[in-house]
Design an enzyme around this catalytic site. Structure first.
Site, PDB file in Angstrom:
ATOM      1  N   HIS A 163       0.814  -1.226   0.000  1.00 28.79           N
ATOM      2  CA  HIS A 163       0.000   0.000   0.000  1.00 28.79           C
ATOM      3  C   HIS A 163       0.846   1.274   0.000  1.00 28.79           C
ATOM      4  O   HIS A 163       0.306   2.369  -0.211  1.00 28.79           O
ATOM      5  CB  HIS A 163      -0.928   0.032   1.217  1.00 28.79           C
ATOM      6  N   HIS A 201      -6.229  -7.129  -0.580  1.00 28.70           N
ATOM      7  CA  HIS A 201      -6.426  -5.701  -0.850  1.00 28.70           C
ATOM      8  C   HIS A 201      -5.626  -5.261  -2.076  1.00 28.70           C
ATOM      9  O   HIS A 201      -4.513  -5.732  -2.298  1.00 28.70           O
ATOM     10  CB  HIS A 201      -6.004  -4.885   0.370  1.00 28.70           C
TER      11      HIS A 201
HETATM   12 ZN   LIG Z   1      -4.251  -7.081   2.606  1.00 34.87          ZN
END
Ligand SMILES: [Zn+2]
Length: 348
Positions: A163, A201
């Site tokens: 991320h 994600h």
């Molecule tokens: Zn994740």
């Protein structure tokens, strides 16, 4: 398989994160990696080594120098504001969204904490920089091993990385280890590198870092961002831009997807990677696709991860694995090692 473990990972040990309106104990905890190491003790896949230091130039090829300097000094600044802060984590609470300026670095600490982050779920702690830097060293060392001829190498990175973007942290990530590995592979002579992100994600940081580059293909299979974190990136119509047009593939899937559905996306991802004809592959290995994960909503079973590893091995590419998410802590070791064991069995 060459394996690099971050000897400083446990120094990053956040107390609380903002989650669904409350401050709750962190999901991203040192025990996650301890379970992986314990399982690697039971099912050894190779010698576990400590990495050499990561070259600063490699970090600066991925992240903005002023962002790296902030991460390095943030804890000392936080405690200098008030000695009592040593018993707290630094959590951002203000951000420069659309229309604000990001080019001027504020003097105010809280303002800089917000400038360089995108959520309130990612505490910055006393050991964050030490752990993140040593994790990146694992990713760099794993890339070096693959450049040197290893079929596969594992970077036991913690905190995770996918991320984290050019100049921001979030989603428990500070330094983008998969991007560090991809860049190191390029620097080592690979003409093209593919990154396959199988975390629940979307790998927003990795996508954004390579979005306009034709030498790195980024592919991510993840929960649909209309409902799933990180929400603001990860849609199917994001296909790269400029020189990188056509070099990003997102495969968002609805919450509740089972292994049969997920496997179809994996096959599509691997077909795209084969068409790109890379010299090396980086797998951003999150196992929060697990049915028992407390913050994710796919339905993969532990045994499915053996199949995942075998399918990835079928790409036939020199492969670096970086460790990403997975928050069913006790199952983390079995799930991660199942991927690797499946890979090793099929790669022989
Ligand atoms: Zn994740």
């Amino acid at each position: 398989m060459q394996i690099y473990a971050n000897p400083r990972h446990a120094a990053h040990d956040g107390r609380q994160e903002m989650f669904r309106g409350k401050l709750v104990p962190c999901h991203e905890v040192p025990a996650r990696l301890e379970h992986v190491l314990a399982e690697l003790g039971r099912r050894p896949l190779g010698e576990i080594q400590a990495p050499p230091p990561v070259p600063r130039a490699l970090l600066e090829a991925v992240h903005a120098p002023r962002y790296l300097r902030f991460l390095e000094t943030a804890w000392d600044e936080w405690v200098a504001l008030d000695a009592a802060n040593a018993a707290l984590d630094a959590l951002p609470s203000v951000w420069p969204v659309r229309g604000f300026r990001a080019d001027v670095e504020p003097d105010n600490f809280a303002a800089r904490l917000g400038l360089y982050s995108f959520d309130a779920g990612t505490p910055l702690t006393a050991g964050t920089w030490a752990a993140a830097e040593a994790g990146a060293a694992c990713a760099a060392a794993a890339a070096t091993a693959v450049t040197g001829g290893a079929r596969a190498a594992l970077a036991l990175t913690r905190p995770p990385g996918h991320h984290a973007g050019h100049d921001f942290f979030g989603g428990y990530c500070f330094v983008n280890n998969a991007a560090v590995a991809a860049q190191a592979l390029r620097d080592g002579g690979a003409r093209r590198v593919a990154v396959l992100d199988v975390d629940y994600h979307h790998g927003n940081g990795t996508q954004s870092l390579f979005y306009e580059r034709a030498d790195v293909l980024t592919v991510s299979i993840h929960g649909d961002p209309r409902t799933e974190y990180p929400f603001y990136l990860g849609h199917a119509d994001e296909i790269g831009a400029g020189h990188g047009l056509g070099c990003n593939l997102n495969l968002p899937l609805p919450a509740g997807t089972d292994f049969a559905g997920w496997r179809q996306a994996l096959d599509a991802a691997l077909a795209r990677i084969a068409a790109f004809a890379p010299d090396a592959l980086v797998v951003a290995l999150g196992v929060d696709t697990y049915e028992g994960d407390p913050i994710s909503r796919f339905r993969l079973a532990s045994a499915d991860y053996l199949t995942v590893g075998a399918a990835i091995a079928g790409a036939g590419l020199p492969t670096v694995f970086t460790l990403e998410g997975g928050y069913a802590v006790a199952a983390m070791g079995v799930n991660v090692v199942n991927v690797l064991e499946g890979f090793e069995a099929a790669a022989r």
